[in-house]
Each structure stands twice: as C-alpha cells, then as structure tokens.
Design a protein around this motif. Structure first.
Motif, PDB file in Angstrom:
ATOM      1  N   VAL A1119      14.126   3.536  -6.498  1.00  0.00           N
ATOM      2  CA  VAL A1119      12.822   4.118  -6.120  1.00  0.00           C
ATOM      3  C   VAL A1119      11.782   2.996  -6.010  1.00  0.00           C
ATOM      4  O   VAL A1119      11.014   2.920  -5.046  1.00  0.00           O
ATOM      5  CB  VAL A1119      12.359   5.190  -7.145  1.00  0.00           C
ATOM      6  CG1 VAL A1119      10.946   5.667  -6.810  1.00  0.00           C
ATOM      7  CG2 VAL A1119      13.321   6.369  -7.150  1.00  0.00           C
ATOM      8  N   GLY A1120      11.781   2.101  -7.011  1.00  0.00           N
ATOM      9  CA  GLY A1120      10.828   0.982  -7.005  1.00  0.00           C
ATOM     10  C   GLY A1120      10.969   0.125  -5.755  1.00  0.00           C
ATOM     11  O   GLY A1120       9.977  -0.253  -5.117  1.00  0.00           O
ATOM     12  N   GLU A1121      12.240  -0.175  -5.384  1.00  0.00           N
ATOM     13  CA  GLU A1121      12.463  -1.014  -4.191  1.00  0.00           C
ATOM     14  C   GLU A1121      11.996  -0.313  -2.920  1.00  0.00           C
ATOM     15  O   GLU A1121      11.435  -0.932  -2.026  1.00  0.00           O
ATOM     16  CB  GLU A1121      13.946  -1.371  -4.082  1.00  0.00           C
ATOM     17  CG  GLU A1121      14.322  -2.528  -4.996  1.00  0.00           C
ATOM     18  CD  GLU A1121      15.808  -2.873  -4.927  1.00  0.00           C
ATOM     19  OE1 GLU A1121      16.492  -2.340  -4.035  1.00  0.00           O
ATOM     20  OE2 GLU A1121      16.257  -3.651  -5.779  1.00  0.00           O
ATOM     21  N   ALA A1122      12.253   1.003  -2.837  1.00  0.00           N
ATOM     22  CA  ALA A1122      11.835   1.756  -1.647  1.00  0.00           C
ATOM     23  C   ALA A1122      10.309   1.749  -1.512  1.00  0.00           C
ATOM     24  O   ALA A1122       9.758   1.520  -0.420  1.00  0.00           O
ATOM     25  CB  ALA A1122      12.347   3.187  -1.731  1.00  0.00           C
ATOM     26  N   ILE A1123       9.608   1.981  -2.634  1.00  0.00           N
ATOM     27  CA  ILE A1123       8.139   1.981  -2.625  1.00  0.00           C
ATOM     28  C   ILE A1123       7.626   0.571  -2.294  1.00  0.00           C
ATOM     29  O   ILE A1123       6.702   0.389  -1.504  1.00  0.00           O
ATOM     30  CB  ILE A1123       7.579   2.442  -3.996  1.00  0.00           C
ATOM     31  CG1 ILE A1123       8.017   3.878  -4.315  1.00  0.00           C
ATOM     32  CG2 ILE A1123       6.053   2.317  -4.042  1.00  0.00           C
ATOM     33  CD1 ILE A1123       7.343   4.971  -3.550  1.00  0.00           C
ATOM     34  N   ASN A1124       8.271  -0.416  -2.883  1.00  0.00           N
ATOM     35  CA  ASN A1124       7.879  -1.810  -2.651  1.00  0.00           C
ATOM     36  C   ASN A1124       7.968  -2.179  -1.170  1.00  0.00           C
ATOM     37  O   ASN A1124       7.100  -2.858  -0.614  1.00  0.00           O
ATOM     38  CB  ASN A1124       8.818  -2.713  -3.471  1.00  0.00           C
ATOM     39  CG  ASN A1124       8.160  -4.025  -3.799  1.00  0.00           C
ATOM     40  OD1 ASN A1124       6.951  -4.178  -3.624  1.00  0.00           O
ATOM     41  ND2 ASN A1124       8.943  -4.977  -4.249  1.00  0.00           N
ATOM     42  N   GLY A1125       9.048  -1.696  -0.530  1.00  0.00           N
ATOM     43  CA  GLY A1125       9.220  -1.957   0.914  1.00  0.00           C
ATOM     44  C   GLY A1125       8.064  -1.401   1.721  1.00  0.00           C
ATOM     45  O   GLY A1125       7.563  -2.046   2.668  1.00  0.00           O
ATOM     46  N   ILE A1126       7.606  -0.179   1.339  1.00  0.00           N
ATOM     47  CA  ILE A1126       6.497   0.453   2.069  1.00  0.00           C
ATOM     48  C   ILE A1126       5.194  -0.315   1.833  1.00  0.00           C
ATOM     49  O   ILE A1126       4.415  -0.552   2.759  1.00  0.00           O
ATOM     50  CB  ILE A1126       6.362   1.938   1.648  1.00  0.00           C
ATOM     51  CG1 ILE A1126       7.617   2.708   2.077  1.00  0.00           C
ATOM     52  CG2 ILE A1126       5.107   2.569   2.262  1.00  0.00           C
ATOM     53  CD1 ILE A1126       7.730   4.117   1.530  1.00  0.00           C
ATOM     54  N   VAL A1127       4.975  -0.748   0.582  1.00  0.00           N
ATOM     55  CA  VAL A1127       3.756  -1.508   0.254  1.00  0.00           C
ATOM     56  C   VAL A1127       3.720  -2.807   1.066  1.00  0.00           C
ATOM     57  O   VAL A1127       2.704  -3.158   1.674  1.00  0.00           O
ATOM     58  CB  VAL A1127       3.696  -1.809  -1.269  1.00  0.00           C
ATOM     59  CG1 VAL A1127       2.552  -2.770  -1.582  1.00  0.00           C
ATOM     60  CG2 VAL A1127       3.522  -0.506  -2.053  1.00  0.00           C
ATOM     61  N   LYS A1128       4.854  -3.525   1.110  1.00  0.00           N
ATOM     62  CA  LYS A1128       4.927  -4.782   1.883  1.00  0.00           C
ATOM     63  C   LYS A1128       4.643  -4.520   3.358  1.00  0.00           C
ATOM     64  O   LYS A1128       3.979  -5.309   4.026  1.00  0.00           O
ATOM     65  CB  LYS A1128       6.313  -5.403   1.748  1.00  0.00           C
ATOM     66  CG  LYS A1128       6.518  -6.164   0.461  1.00  0.00           C
ATOM     67  CD  LYS A1128       7.911  -6.796   0.511  1.00  0.00           C
ATOM     68  CE  LYS A1128       8.313  -7.373  -0.824  1.00  0.00           C
ATOM     69  NZ  LYS A1128       9.744  -7.704  -0.843  1.00  0.00           N
ATOM     70  N   GLN A1278      -0.773   6.128  -2.383  1.00  0.00           N
ATOM     71  CA  GLN A1278      -1.998   6.844  -2.019  1.00  0.00           C
ATOM     72  C   GLN A1278      -2.937   6.041  -1.125  1.00  0.00           C
ATOM     73  O   GLN A1278      -3.665   6.597  -0.329  1.00  0.00           O
ATOM     74  CB  GLN A1278      -2.751   7.275  -3.288  1.00  0.00           C
ATOM     75  CG  GLN A1278      -2.172   8.552  -3.871  1.00  0.00           C
ATOM     76  CD  GLN A1278      -2.999   9.012  -5.057  1.00  0.00           C
ATOM     77  OE1 GLN A1278      -2.854   8.472  -6.133  1.00  0.00           O
ATOM     78  NE2 GLN A1278      -3.858   9.992  -4.847  1.00  0.00           N
ATOM     79  N   GLU A1279      -2.918   4.717  -1.288  1.00  0.00           N
ATOM     80  CA  GLU A1279      -3.897   3.918  -0.526  1.00  0.00           C
ATOM     81  C   GLU A1279      -3.470   3.657   0.922  1.00  0.00           C
ATOM     82  O   GLU A1279      -4.206   3.057   1.692  1.00  0.00           O
ATOM     83  CB  GLU A1279      -4.134   2.574  -1.240  1.00  0.00           C
ATOM     84  CG  GLU A1279      -2.885   1.750  -1.428  1.00  0.00           C
ATOM     85  CD  GLU A1279      -3.125   0.498  -2.253  1.00  0.00           C
ATOM     86  OE1 GLU A1279      -3.707  -0.446  -1.697  1.00  0.00           O
ATOM     87  OE2 GLU A1279      -2.722   0.481  -3.437  1.00  0.00           O
ATOM     88  N   PHE A1280      -2.250   4.099   1.293  1.00  0.00           N
ATOM     89  CA  PHE A1280      -1.763   3.777   2.643  1.00  0.00           C
ATOM     90  C   PHE A1280      -1.792   4.987   3.560  1.00  0.00           C
ATOM     91  O   PHE A1280      -1.487   6.100   3.163  1.00  0.00           O
ATOM     92  CB  PHE A1280      -0.338   3.213   2.576  1.00  0.00           C
ATOM     93  CG  PHE A1280      -0.219   2.030   1.669  1.00  0.00           C
ATOM     94  CD1 PHE A1280      -0.994   0.891   1.891  1.00  0.00           C
ATOM     95  CD2 PHE A1280       0.636   2.049   0.569  1.00  0.00           C
ATOM     96  CE1 PHE A1280      -0.900  -0.205   1.052  1.00  0.00           C
ATOM     97  CE2 PHE A1280       0.728   0.963  -0.277  1.00  0.00           C
ATOM     98  CZ  PHE A1280      -0.046  -0.166  -0.035  1.00  0.00           C
ATOM     99  N   ASN A1281      -2.115   4.697   4.810  1.00  0.00           N
ATOM    100  CA  ASN A1281      -2.174   5.763   5.813  1.00  0.00           C
ATOM    101  C   ASN A1281      -0.836   5.808   6.544  1.00  0.00           C
ATOM    102  O   ASN A1281      -0.596   5.027   7.460  1.00  0.00           O
ATOM    103  CB  ASN A1281      -3.339   5.454   6.773  1.00  0.00           C
ATOM    104  CG  ASN A1281      -3.499   6.526   7.810  1.00  0.00           C
ATOM    105  OD1 ASN A1281      -2.982   7.640   7.648  1.00  0.00           O
ATOM    106  ND2 ASN A1281      -4.182   6.205   8.897  1.00  0.00           N
ATOM    107  N   ILE A1282       0.042   6.712   6.100  1.00  0.00           N
ATOM    108  CA  ILE A1282       1.411   6.757   6.646  1.00  0.00           C
ATOM    109  C   ILE A1282       1.444   7.656   7.886  1.00  0.00           C
ATOM    110  O   ILE A1282       1.009   8.804   7.846  1.00  0.00           O
ATOM    111  CB  ILE A1282       2.390   7.266   5.562  1.00  0.00           C
ATOM    112  CG1 ILE A1282       2.504   6.198   4.458  1.00  0.00           C
ATOM    113  CG2 ILE A1282       3.751   7.593   6.149  1.00  0.00           C
ATOM    114  CD1 ILE A1282       3.320   6.607   3.257  1.00  0.00           C
TER     115      ILE A1282
END
Length: 1294
Positions: A1119-1128, A1278-1282
């Motif tokens: 889960v952490g890696e998946a979220i990290n990928g989106i943040v990057k 939350q801070e990203f506009n997906i």
C-alpha cells in the motif's frame, strides 16, 4: 569574460596606448602581383552566377580573373613598414595584420572614382584566445611609378581584347539562334557601350590612384580615439599646409608617450590638430566598449538584434554579411558586448579574409563576418551548412534564422524597455534608412511610406516626431497593447531629450561622442539587467566540487557544475525552452567554471565581480527567498549611476599625456610632400624613450605574465607547467577548434585545420552521447556516481535537438556540392533514389527491409507479423507527414524516429555503407570519409539503444498513425465457438480511439487515428450475442506501425455472463514489449511499464492455497509503495507525468494493494463457490442503508460518509455497463481516490458489523492499529487532484 575585455590583463601592464603603427600598401619593388585567393574567390562566384549560353569561361591563369576589369581586380598588398620592430608582450603578426589591414588587397581607382578614405577596425584573436585590436584608415594615393601605370595600361589592353571576343561571340550566337530571345539580344550593344565607357584606363588622360592604409595596433579597443588619431594623421598629409611638427613626432607620441588610461580614469592627449579624450570604466562597471552600438540597431532594427542576440547566447553559427568592413566589426563587437556576463567561447572572426573562406566549412559554432561585393544577393551565396545558421545581411536589414529558435524570456517587455531608450535618442526601434540613399529621395520621403516599408524606420536626425511616426507601426502596436495591460500609457511616455545627461557638467568631448557613450551604457545596462534578473539565484545551484581543484579539473568533463534540473524547475514555464538550451552552452559552462575556480572576491575576475555585486544588490532589494522565481518583469535601475560615472570622467580629465614634440632627427628627415604618406624614419621610431614616467610603471614582461596568472596559481597551488596546462585546457574545453590561424593558405594548413575539426566533432559526439545517457538513466546513473537525478522533457528535447544539430554539422563537413539546407536529408534523399531504382529493376520479389530473427522469435508467439527494418521506409513515413515543410525539419524528425526505434546507429551505418555515394558527395578530408572516426562515431550512437526514447511520439502529437491490434484468446479454451461481437477502445497519454469493432473471425485489425502517445489502457468487451457468448482472453497486443512500439495488455480472465465475475468488459493496463533490437537480456535497469493484474490475483479462487498469501507487513508495504508512486507522479512537472492509470490499476497499483488488504483474513468460500470483495461491499451497503431507514442516531460525520459510500456503490451497480464484480471494486477505489474519500470509507468499513461475518480474527481490517496506519497513509492523497481516464468512468455520473 566578455569579448571586449579579454586582452585587458594580457597587455595592460604594457601601459602603452598603442603597440604598433603600421603602413600597408603597394610595394613598388615587387610591382603588381595578383592576389590569387581574392581573385579565385571572385572568379568562382562570378562563374556560379554565369549563365551557360553565350558566355565563355575565361582564363584563370596565375589566379587573375580577366572578366574583372583591372581596376576592379585585387592585387597583393604588403606591410610596407611597422614601428617599432617588435614589442615583447605582443609579437608582431605580419600575416594577420597584412590580411586584416587591407582584407581585399590593393585596389586602383582613377580621378573619376570616389576616393573617400574608409575607416575600419579589426581584431586578431590568437590561438590561446587572447585578443589584440587593429584600427585602419584606407585612403588613395596617386601612383608615382611609371612602370605601375604602364602595367595597368597593358592589363587594360588585354582585358578589352578578351571582353570584345566574348561580346562578339555572344552577339553571333544570339543572331544565329533560331530561338533567340529579343530581350537578351538587346543587351549586347549596351554591353559594348558600357565596355567603352567604364572599362578604360588611358595613361595619357587618366590619373591612377592606389589604396594605402595606416593602422594602429592597440591592446584595448579605444575605437573612437584611434579613429581620430588616424584621421588627423591623414589630414596632415592631404592638407595644403604641412603639419606643425614632422609626422614622426605624432607617431612617436602615440606609441611611446601616451599611456593607457588606468581603470576608472580618463585621459587627454594631443593629435595633429586637436585634443583626443578617452575614458576607461572602473573595475566595478561594465567592461570597456567603445563601438557605437546605435549603428547595430539602426542597421538591423531592434527585433532582429534580439533574435541575433538569442542565436549568440545559444551558440548557433552566425555569419554576418556586408560590403562595409566596419559594419561587420561593429555588429560583431556589439553583439558580444551585450552577452555580459558570458563570453563567446568559439571561433570569432568578425572580418574573414579571403584566404580563410574554407573556415565557413567549420562544423563548430562560429561568429564570422563575410565581405560582400554589393552585387550578389543572398540566393547566390552558397554556404556549406545552413541547417543551424543565423545569416545576417547587414546592408539589407535582413536576418535568416535557424528553425525552432526559442523566444528570449519576457521578449515583448524587453523590446518595450529598449525601444524607450532608442526613441529617447531619436532612433526608431525598426531601424534606419541608410545614408547611402540620395538626399532628394529623403526629401520626398513621407512618414506613411516608411511605416509601410517593413525594412526601414525613421530617418536619422529628421524632424519627424518619433512617437507619432511609430504609432502606426506593427511592433509598437503590439507593445502598446502589452503596456496598456500593465497600466502605462505610451502617449505619456516621457522621452528624455538628453537621455540622462547632466546639464551642469561641461564635458571634454563633442556632443555626438557623449551621446554614443550614453546610449552604449544605457543599452548595455539594460541587457546586463536581464541576466541579473534571470540568474539572481544562480549561486544556489552551483555544484561546488568536493575534491581538490586539480583532480576536479582533470575530471572536469565528467563533472556536473550546475544543478540544471532544480534551477529549471524553479523557472516560469515560458522561460524553459530558452533556458534549457542556454544551460547546455559552452559559454554558460565556462561562466560557472569560472565561479567555481574563484571563491573569494580577490580571486574573481572583473566580470564575475561586477555580476555578483549586481546579483547581491538585487537580492537585498527584493528580499525574496532564493528559490522563489517570478516572471514579473523588472526594469533596469542602474542606468543613471553608470551614466553619471562616465560623465564625471569626461568632465574632469584625470590624466594628460606628454604633448608631441620635436625629435632628435637628422637633417633632411621628416621631409613633407603633400598628398603622399611618407615612409617614416625608423631610427627615431624604433626605440622608446629612456626616461618616461609611464614606462617606469611598466615592469618586465615576465612579471606581467606572472601577475596575470597569479590568481590561478595561488588558488590552485599548481606549479607553472600544471597552471599553463590548466589555462590552455580551460580555453579549449568542449571546442574542437579554438581559433583559425591567420596565415597564408597552404594545403598542409587546410589539412591540419580539417583534422582538428574531425577530432573536435568526435569528441563532441562522445561527450553528447554520454551526457544524454547519464541524464536518461536517472537514479541508476546517480548511484554510480554520475550526474543528476532526473531529466525533464524540456531538457531531453534540448539534448536531442543539440544531437540533431551535431549530426547536421558532421554531414555538412567537407561537402562537395551544397544541395538544400539540410546536408543529412540531402544525403538520405540520394540514398533513397538509388535504393528505389534498384527495387524497381529487381521487381517486387526483393524484400525492402530486414526482419531480425530475434524479433521473429519473440513475436511468433504473438502471431503478429514483424515490422521490417527499412531506412527508406522510415524516410517515407517522414515524407508523409504534411506538417513538416522543410528539409531541416524532415532530417530532425527522421533522427527522432530512428532514436525511438533504436535504429539510429544502424541506419546511419547503412547510409554510409554506400561508399560510392559518400565519395561522390564528400571531399577526401570530410569527417564521413575518415574511417576510424566514423566507426567510433557510429559506436557512440549505438549506446542510445540502452534506453527508451519517445522523442518522436511525444513531439509529433497531431500526426495520423496506423495502429495494428491483435486479440489473443486463451489456447486452452480457444475462442473457436465464440459467437458474440467483440469491441475494443484504446487509450493513450494523448487521447483515445472510441469503440472499435473487431472482426471476430480473425481478431486482428489495422486502423489509423491521431497519435495516442504512449498507450496506457485497453477497454475490451463484447455484446453477449449468440449461443456461446463466453470468451477467455489471454492478452491484447497493439503496435504503433511507425515507431514499432508494441504494447502487451495481459488479461487472463473470462468475459461472459455466469462465468468468472460475470463481466462483459474489462480494463487492461499495458506494458511496452521489448523493442526490435533488444536482446533478451536488457542492459537498462529502468523499470518497465506496469501491466494489468493477472487472473489468479484478481479473484478468490477455488483453492485458496493457489494464491500467494502475504502477511500484514508485506501488505502495508505494498500500500505504501502504491501511494508513494502516486505522490511522486504529482511531484513531476505536469507535462512529464505520464499515465496515472498505471499507478491506480496496474500490477502494483493502488487497486491491487487495497485488494490485498480486503483479501487478508477473508473467510474461505464454500466448495465450488467464488466470492468477491464486491460481495462484502454490497453487504456493507445494505447494512448502511438499513441504518438510515431505522434512523439510528449516529454522529453527523459518520452519516455523511455512509451516505456517500452508499451513493457511490448504488451508482456503480446502476451503471449501464457490463462490468463484473472485480471491475466494480476497481471503479470504487478509483472514484474514492479521485474524490478523496478512501480513508473515510476504510474507517467506515472497519467499524461495520458485516466484518465479523466475513473475516477471520487475524484479518488486517480487524486490527485497529493497522487500520489507523492505513488511514494515515491514504490521507496523503488528499492534496492531489486525481483525474481518471474517460474509458474507466464511462457511464458513471457522479
């Protein structure tokens, strides 16, 4: 560091205003010698322009060109005398001075010709980069020698006989020709009369004059002062009265008694007829520049100057073209002066002598000036390479730019600021009509005519109101519109009359000279201010070396000296195209190197000190954080102070030199003869005075050299040899050829020059390929100790554009005949023509390309016919793109396509394998005919195959591309009985296809649509018709038929009612299949694109053991890696983010990670019954709905979240789409991520009683600590506009 003050330190210690006084002209003893080179060049130009019919090519014996009338021919000039014989710190270069004093050689005139003296300056750049300035006045003197006059008469007789034959022959041809054109024949008698009228010299009637030149060689460019000295000396020999003192006194005075003014001081000395004043800027002002910058703006116009300035900053080859030598010099020096704080690092020859014309073949950046004869227009001028050339026709107010030139940042505001300065001095921004026009023409010239005529602007010094005149002008209209937006009105513009002049100061120079000084400093300050604003924070990004200076320097080429990626990421978007290219230039690298070498203020050279002081001032004024950039335009505020400093120096003269005086000459010396410049007495001019206060200041040359290099030595702690090596290396860094040697032409010199070019090109190719690979490989390269972490699309584009430029320069080197603007495309077209002829003769049986065994092996399993490797086919793809209009554009597109296909090295090897064609197109010394270097070059290009480029796909976004689609059903349960009608929708980063029907019999099709970019997902489904509407799909393969990129979209799932999860359509996420040339073992460790999850992982199978069980730690990690990928993803620049679809629905995406969360501890299903996570979601939905109905009191937040969850589940269930249970869960996760609701829903579901029924006690969802940590991780989204792809959310209206 600017071009103008390079030699300051080299020769200041000499303290003399001038080093040499030179006289050049006709040597009576050797007589008339034809200037072979000039004559040959003129002859070749003439023969190019000549039409074949009726013209007979004349003899070129001994280099003479008999078509030129003898008065128009050039003859060898010689340096007749120079005083003193030699000075230690500036050895006399006879070849260079001889060539540049009289670049055209001697010319003759008669009393009927215009014989006004002509002044021009020149520059001698030594091979080590140091410079010396020359100032020459050419005038005409009566030929006293009878032999010369009779030789000229003889030449005329020979010429007239020759011309009569030619004209007579053409007349006969014209009369005899049956197809004769009356217009052509009517020219013949006119030619005859012209011949009689102009081409005559009669020894008995005419007076013959020959050109002579007096010249000062000086260490610093005090152009105005040197011009006055020479004009007054010339006036002394032409006036009726002899000068007050012998000429030797004045020459002696300027050579030995007039010092250089110290920095920040002014100096007055006496010429023959009046005082001459010069002033030198102090060390905290802009470097010395004494050329009238206004002339450049009048000749070219502001818009053109700014384009030329941009080309110079980007180190594009620049060729200036004019029939006036001084114009070439003024424009070259002006453009290099405004580059402050950078310096032109490459070949710099503002006046290119005829003997160096082979230098136009130089495959390196250069700034050169070519003399035009005033008759040939641009079309007749054949230049070796034009793909990356800025051609400036100074006399015709015209500039030809290379393609894809980026715009200078804040161009419009910058133009507006400079326009105001120019208008204050009465110079229209559009440029001026030249003074060569007749006076009557000027009288009848109306303002309205001028506005219509785009080439011309206001007339200098006319009474027209500048503003009124420019009001109708296009550029000004654009500017006004811009200015209005900023709230300023141009009508209210306060045009300063005496731009900043201090009325109460009485200056010691005439008004015109003061105006030149004022305008020069205002313009230069404005340009310098642009750099100060753009690079105010540059020091933050300088990468200081962590080893000692010596080892840093020996590894200099491998080191990064500036954090380009971080610097660019701080810049406003519109600046990027220009800045990304500018940061790659040699001048910027040298500027930063200079910064690294000079830590302390004492170490810094003047330019760096001045620039850093300005940067510091801006920082303290703005008080803004170092990394916060703004595109707000800030005007120059330093003009008044700079102007005041000059005016004060001119008002209060600091030094006055010794006046000219009688010398100790022998009786009879210094005899004066009016109209002739005498040969001066060498005995009195050869040695300096023994006692001279200025000479005492000057120390021995050795001490001076020591002083010049002191800062380097002390800083580097190097011995003399190392230091010399470092200085030389620093100058040569990155350039194959530093400077042409101005010597007489010999085959060995040309061969050596060309060998230097070849070596330089190979070195540049090696550095460029290495840099591109290091940048592309990113983090992997950083771990190995190279370079920076990321490469942005803008930077990648810049690097590829510079590679295209390098290839053009390689293909332009040593061309036999120039055809078209792109030498590479011209070669390709020749090759294509030969291949197509061969194919036509062999017939259709022969294959047009090669199919590699490797590719056949790979794609056999996919049953997709492989693409043929064909150089000519790739050319045809480019030729079919209507958007590309020019040869240069086609060549660049072909290079990009070949790089993307990993075929660049292979294609070029194939192109060069046709040795006959290469021999036909290229001279023996050309780079492409040096076998070893060519092999190394192709080997360097081969290294690009290690990385994936999308440089064609990402640039040509609007072109139509054919795609080939193949659906591969499962082999075990073949789709032979399948009766429904399948369809597909393909999505890429640039768009999607919409629904396409697939022929069910063959499951294969080719279609054409606008470039989709990199492919991201495929939506596949069927209409559920027929008796057997169940379909097990193994995968889908889609290939771009131009670039050859094939994408594989794994499926491994059923599509059909009552089977699997009951889905009739599925979204598949793809990966790029290994490309054609790659072996099974890929060298590049760049991770491949993610693929869609396989069948086993997607649903709970009959036997739970068949699925790998992950523990809670592994699940949390995924889960952490998946979220990290989106943040990057969101931290990359918007244009370079790629597809979010992969990060959400791919192999290791967010959906997959959350599936693992909900699968953990899921109770085993009963035998033969599959249950899905969606079953749990639906039960939770029923539970929350029932709560709402029973109106059990819960806190408000909880109710809102439950309502939202129910709304989304209901919308997904009610959508008019046939997606299965796994598809519905995928959709719920994606919508939850888009609307920032996932963390709320996880909290909601963890508290739901249904958990107890469906999960075991060990389940992750039952562990409150783990659930809370999961919620915290999900909150970061939350801070990203997906934004979701339309194929994913089709039919869901929330």
């Amino acid at each position: 560091m600017t071009a103008n003050n390079t030699t300051t330190t080299a020769t200041t210690a000499g303290c003399r205003f001038a080093d040499y006084f030179v006289i050049s002209g006709l040597d009576i003893e050797t007589g008339l010698e034809p200037d072979e080179l000039s004559a040959l060049c003129q002859f070749l130009q003439a023969s190019k322009g000549r039409d074949g019919a009726g013209r007979v090519s004349s003899s070129t014996d001994e280099g003479e060109n008999y078509e030129q009338s003898p008065l128009r021919r050039t003859f060898k000039s010689k340096v007749l005398a120079h005083y003193p014989e030699n000075v230690e710190w500036n050895p006399f270069d006879q070849d260079a001075v001889g060539m540049l004093c009289m670049p055209k050689g001697l010319s003759f005139k008669t009393q009927s010709d215009n014989r006004d003296p002509q002044f021009h300056s020149f520059i001698i750049t030594r091979e080590d980069g140091s410079r010396t300035y020359g100032f020459a006045l050419t005038f005409y003197e009566e030929v006293a020698s009878k032999q010369i006059c009779s030789a000229m008469q003889t030449l005329y007789h020979m010429h007239n006989a020759e011309q009569y034959d030619i004209l007579h022959t053409s007349t006969t041809i014209c009369i005899n020709s049956s197809e004769s054109n009356s217009e052509n024949c009517s020219d013949v008698p006119t030619g005859m009369t012209k011949l009689q009228r102009f081409n005559s010299y009669d020894i008995s009637k005419d007076t013959l004059y020959v050109s002579k030149c007096i010249c000062l060689i000086a260490p610093m460019p005090f152009m105005q002062a040197c011009k006055k000295v020479l004009e007054q000396l010339h006036q002394a020999v032409t006036s009726l009265q002899p000068p007050p003192l012998p000429l030797e006194s004045y020459v002696y005075n300027i050579l030995y008694e007039v010092p250089l003014p110290p920095a920040g001081r002014s100096l007055k000395f006496l010429g023959v007829y009046g005082p001459i004043v010069c002033q030198r800027p102090s060390t905290n002002e802009l470097p010395l520049f004494d050329f009238p910058i206004n002339e450049m703006f009048e000749l070219l116009g502001l818009e053109n100057v700014l384009q030329l300035f941009t080309c110079a900053l980007l180190e594009i080859q620049i060729l200036l073209y004019s029939q006036h030598y001084q114009r070439l010099m003024t424009v070259a020096e002006s453009i290099t002066a405004i580059l402050f704080p950078c310096q032109w690092q490459h070949v710099y020859v503002p006046i290119l002598p005829a003997s160096l014309l082979h230098f136009l073949d130089a495959p390196v950046p250069y700034l050169m000036g070519l003399h035009s004869n005033g008759q040939d227009d641009r079309s007749k001028l054949e230049l070796p390479q034009e793909a990356n050339l800025c051609f400036v026709d100074i006399d015709n107010h015209f500039i030809e730019l290379p393609e894809d030139l980026p715009q200078f940042p804040n161009k419009l505001e910058f133009i507006q600021e400079i326009s105001e300065i120019l208008m204050a001095f009465g110079i229209p921004p559009e440029g001026n009509l030249h003074c060569s026009e007749s006076a009557s023409k000027l009288k009848n010239f109306k303002g309205s005519d001028m506005v219509c005529d785009k080439k011309n602007g206001n007339v200098a010094g006319s009474a027209l109101n500048t503003y009124e005149l420019l009001k109708e002008n296009e550029t000004m209209a654009r500017l006004q519109a811009l200015v209005r937006r900023t709230g300023v009105s141009l009508e209210k513009l306060d045009v300063r009359e005496e731009a900043g002049s201090n009325k109460d100061l009485k200056v010691h120079c005439d008004e015109e000279e003061l105006k030149i000084h004022q305008l020069n400093i205002q313009i230069r300050e404005t340009f310098a201010n642009r750099f100060t604003q753009m690079f105010a924070d540059y020091e933050v990004f300088v990468i200081q070396p962590n080893q000692d200076k010596e080892s840093w320097f020996s590894n200099r080429e491998q080191m990064q000296n500036f954090d380009k990626a971080s610097f660019l990421s701080d810049q406003p978007e519109p600046y990027l195209p220009f800045l990304s290219r500018f940061l790659e230039t040699q001048m910027f690298a040298s500027f930063i190197d200079n910064k690294i070498m000079c830590h302390d203020d004492d170490d810094k050279d003047q330019v760096l000190r001045v620039f850093d002081a300005r940067v510091d001032k801006i920082r303290t004024l703005n008080v803004r954080t170092p990394t916060l950039r703004t595109s707000m335009y800030q005007k120059c505020t330093t003009i008044d102070a700079a102007e005041k400093a000059i005016e004060l120096r001119l008002a209060k003269i600091d030094h006055t030199a010794v006046h000219p005086h009688l010398l100790d000459m022998k009786i009879g010396q210094g005899k004066y003869e009016s109209g002739f410049f005498p040969k001066l007495q060498s005995d009195v001019l050869s040695s300096s005075p023994a006692s001279n206060k200025w000479v005492k200041r000057s120390a021995p040359a050795q001490w001076r050299r020591k002083d010049r290099q002191k800062q380097h030595t002390e800083h580097l702690h190097l011995d003399n040899d190392q230091r010399e090596k470092y200085i030389q290396e620093a100058r040569n860094l990155g350039t194959g050829m530093r400077q042409p040697k101005l010597s007489n032409l010999s085959p060995s010199v040309i061969a050596h020059t060309n060998w230097k070019f070849v070596e330089g090109l190979l070195k540049e190719c090696r550095n460029k390929t290495k840099r591109m690979l290091v940048e592309k490989m990113g983090r992997e390269a950083v771990e190995l100790g190279h370079g920076e972490v990321t490469i942005t699309g803008v930077e990648e584009n810049t690097l590829i554009a510079s590679l295209c430029d390098l290839l053009e320069r390689i293909w332009s080197h040593g061309l036999q005949v120039k055809q078209g603007k792109s030498a590479l495309w011209s070669h390709l077209l020749h090759y294509q023509e030969i291949k197509e002829k061969k194919e036509a003769t062999l017939g259709s049986t022969s294959s047009t390309g090669i199919i590699q065994d490797l590719e056949r092996r790979k794609l056999d399993s996919l049953v997709m016919p492989p693409l043929k490797i064909s150089l000519t086919q790739d050319m045809r793809h480019i030729q079919n793109i209507g958007e590309i209009k020019t040869d240069v554009g086609k060549a660049r597109a072909w290079v990009r396509l070949s790089m993307e296909k990993k075929l660049l090295s292979r294609h070029l090897k194939q192109l060069l394998s046709d040795h006959e064609l290469t021999k036909k197109l290229y001279k023996r010394y050309a780079f492409l005919r040096c076998d070893d270097e060519k092999e190394q070059f192709l080997y360097h290009l081969l290294s690009f195959n290690a990385v994936d480029y999308f440089c064609f796909t990402n640039v040509f976004t609007t072109i139509m591309i054919p795609y080939h689609v193949l659906v591969i059903p499962s082999k075990k349960l073949g789709g032979s009985m399948f009766t429904a009608n399948p369809w597909i929708c393909i999505s890429g980063e640039l768009g999607e296809t919409g629904i396409l029907q697939i022929p069910k019999s063959i499951l294969e099709m080719t279609f054409e649509c606008q470039n989709l970019g990199k492919l991201t997902s495929v939506l596949i489904g069927h209409d559920n018709s027929g008796l057997y509407a169940k379909w097990l799909v193994d995968c889908v393969v889609v290939r771009n038929e131009i670039t050859g990129h094939a994408y594989k979209f794994p499926c491994g799932r059923w599509l059909g009612k009552g089977v699997d999860d009951g889905s009739l359509e599925r979204i598949l996420v793809g990966e790029l299949a290994s490309s054609i040339q790659e072996t099974d073992e890929r060298h590049c460790r760049t991770p491949p694109m993610q693929q869609s999850p396989s069948m086993i992982r997607r649903f709970v199978n009959i036997t739970p053991t068949s699925r790998q069980k992950l523990n809670t730690g592994q699940i949390q990690e995924s889960v952490g890696e998946a979220i990290n990928g989106i943040v990057k993803h969101f931290h990359k620049p918007e244009k370079e983010r790629g597809s979010l679809m992969l990060l959400l629905c791919g192999e290791n995406g967010l959906v997959s990670a959350l599936e693992q969360v909900f699968h953990h501890g899921f109770k085993s299903p009963r035998l033969f019954k599959s249950i899905f996570i969606w079953d749990f979601m639906e039960k939770a939905y029923v539970y929350f709905e029932s709560l709402e109905r029973t109106e059990l009191t819960q806190e408000e937040n909880w109710q809102t979240r439950a309502k939202k969850f129910c709304k989304f589940v209901a919308a997904i269930n009610g959508a008019p789409r046939n997606i299965g249970k796994d598809g519905k869960f995928q959709l719920l996760v994606c919508l939850g991520a888009r609307d920032h609701l996932l963390h709320h829903w996880i909290a909601l579901l963890a508290d739901c009683p249904i958990i107890a029924q469906m999960y075991e006690d060990i389940a992750l969802i039952k562990d409150h600590t783990l659930v809370n940590s999961l919620i915290r991780v999900l909150q970061t989204l939350q801070e990203f506009n997906i934004t979701l792809e339309t194929s994913l959310v089709k039919g869901i209206d929330i």
